[in-house]
Enzyme design. Structure first.
Site, PDB file in Angstrom:
ATOM      1  N   CYS A   1      11.976  31.264 -41.281  1.00 59.82           N
ATOM      2  CA  CYS A   1      11.758  30.837 -39.900  1.00 59.82           C
ATOM      3  C   CYS A   1      11.501  29.331 -39.887  1.00 59.82           C
ATOM      4  CB  CYS A   1      10.556  31.584 -39.340  1.00 59.82           C
ATOM      5  SG  CYS A   1      10.107  31.041 -37.682  1.00 59.82           S
TER       6      CYS A   1
ATOM      7  N   CYS B   1      17.394  27.515 -36.276  1.00 60.46           N
ATOM      8  CA  CYS B   1      16.577  28.713 -36.055  1.00 60.46           C
ATOM      9  C   CYS B   1      17.340  29.853 -36.707  1.00 60.46           C
ATOM     10  CB  CYS B   1      16.389  28.960 -34.559  1.00 60.46           C
ATOM     11  SG  CYS B   1      15.704  30.587 -34.152  1.00 60.46           S
TER      12      CYS B   1
HETATM   13  N1  DGL Z   1      13.481  32.591 -36.285  1.00 59.70           N
HETATM   14  C1  DGL Z   1      12.632  31.539 -35.825  1.00 59.70           C
HETATM   15  C2  DGL Z   1      13.120  30.189 -36.367  1.00 59.70           C
HETATM   16  O1  DGL Z   1      13.869  30.111 -37.336  1.00 59.70           O
HETATM   17  C3  DGL Z   1      12.328  31.361 -34.357  1.00 59.70           C
HETATM   18  C4  DGL Z   1      12.177  32.433 -33.377  1.00 59.70           C
HETATM   19  C5  DGL Z   1      10.875  32.385 -32.559  1.00 59.70           C
HETATM   20  O2  DGL Z   1      10.693  31.500 -31.700  1.00 59.70           O
HETATM   21  O3  DGL Z   1      10.065  33.250 -32.831  1.00 59.70           O
HETATM   22  O4  DGL Z   1      12.741  29.171 -35.852  1.00 59.70           O
END
Ligand code: DGL
Length: 278
Positions: free
Chosen positions: A79, A193
């Site tokens: 993430c 993301c």
């Molecule tokens: N998967 C997360 C990222 O790579 C973001 C998603 C969220 O805002 O929870 O930033």
């Protein structure tokens, strides 16, 4: 790949939801024999709207529980929103290698021909000092546009769960990433993301002109393999395919479409699979 202790290496994946699956797919290629526990912190979704303090505290709780239960050899913080705020403090506090995911600025600067690159990420990631430093340090001559997409991760969650997604909404979220200036156009968009590659077909369809979407997952997967090798895991002993389990912090039952997706990533969800009889 086995460890010197004789057991397969263990990876603990953490994301706010399903985005980490895009990193997991690549990791399955680079370290197919690793076992995986994937914590989808859907009760905390979206990470992108949490304060820095609240997110860091939550990550300590979620990762702490995973480390206690699973004793991983490597933590994959799949993430960008979490990595750009907490990677350093997490590394100082957990005695296990942590591989993070941060926007792929350097490869984008190397790839662009037009010199116009956009970073598409959560509003939190684009606001972070960490991201701005990456651009200063590795952005070379390219001109970067930072685009915080308020709901794109939620649209990706919905799509992965089998719901219909509003394609106009996707087009609106990505539009600012397409810059047309002095007869030069953006030609590289960094997917900052981990959720966004889940929407790749739809991003292509909604793009005003073709661009290279930069998904850092293969590079992260190579890093995971290196970290395991540095930790003494030996490649090529036995031919096993790693096992995988996913836990949703909300405890909500996933849709049948999502269960199929998880199955295609070799992730089991013991409590729910029996109920859906897949
Ligand atoms: N998967 C997360 C990222 O790579 C973001 C998603 C969220 O805002 O929870 O930033």
């Amino acid at each position: 790949m086995m460890s010197i202790s004789g057991r397969a290496p263990r990876l603990l994946f953490v994301d706010s939801g399903l985005g980490g699956l895009t990193v997991l797919s690549a990791a399955r290629n680079s370290v197919p024999e690793a076992d995986v526990l994937y914590i989808a912190d859907d009760a905390g979704f979206p990470y992108g709207s949490k304060s820095d303090e609240a997110l860091a505290a939550r990550l300590f709780t979620v990762i702490g529980a995973g480390v206690r239960d699973y004793e991983p050899d490597c933590i994959v913080l799949a993430c960008n929103t979490a990595s750009t705020i907490a990677l350093q403090t997490l590394r100082q506090n957990f005695p296990i290698p942590i591989v993070g995911t941060v926007p792929a600025v350097k490869p984008a600067a190397a790839l662009t021909k037009s010199g116009l690159v956009s970073v598409l990420a959560t509003p939190a990631t684009v606001a972070r000092e960490y991201t701005r430093c990456l651009i200063k340090q590795f952005g070379a001559e390219a001109r970067f546009t930072l685009v915080g997409a308020p709901t794109l991760a939620a649209l990706a969650e919905a799509h992965a769960s089998g719901a219909a997604v509003d394609e106009d909404a996707i087009a609106r979220e990505i539009a600012p990433a397409f810059v047309d200036r002095d007869s030069t156009r953006t030609d590289v968009v960094v997917l900052g993301c981990t959720h966004y590659p889940l929407l790749l077909d739809k991003l292509d369809a909604a793009a005003p002109w073709p661009v290279a979407w930069l998904d850092p997952a293969p590079a992260i997967a190579r890093r995971i393999a290196n970290v395991l090798a540095e930790g003494g895991h030996i490649v090529g002993v036995g031919a096993r395919r790693g096992q995988g389990e996913i836990r949703f912090t909300s405890g909500q039952p996933p849709s049948p479409a999502l269960l199929r997706l998880l199955k295609s990533h070799h992730l089991t969800l013991p409590a729910f699979e029996a109920a859906f009889a897949l």
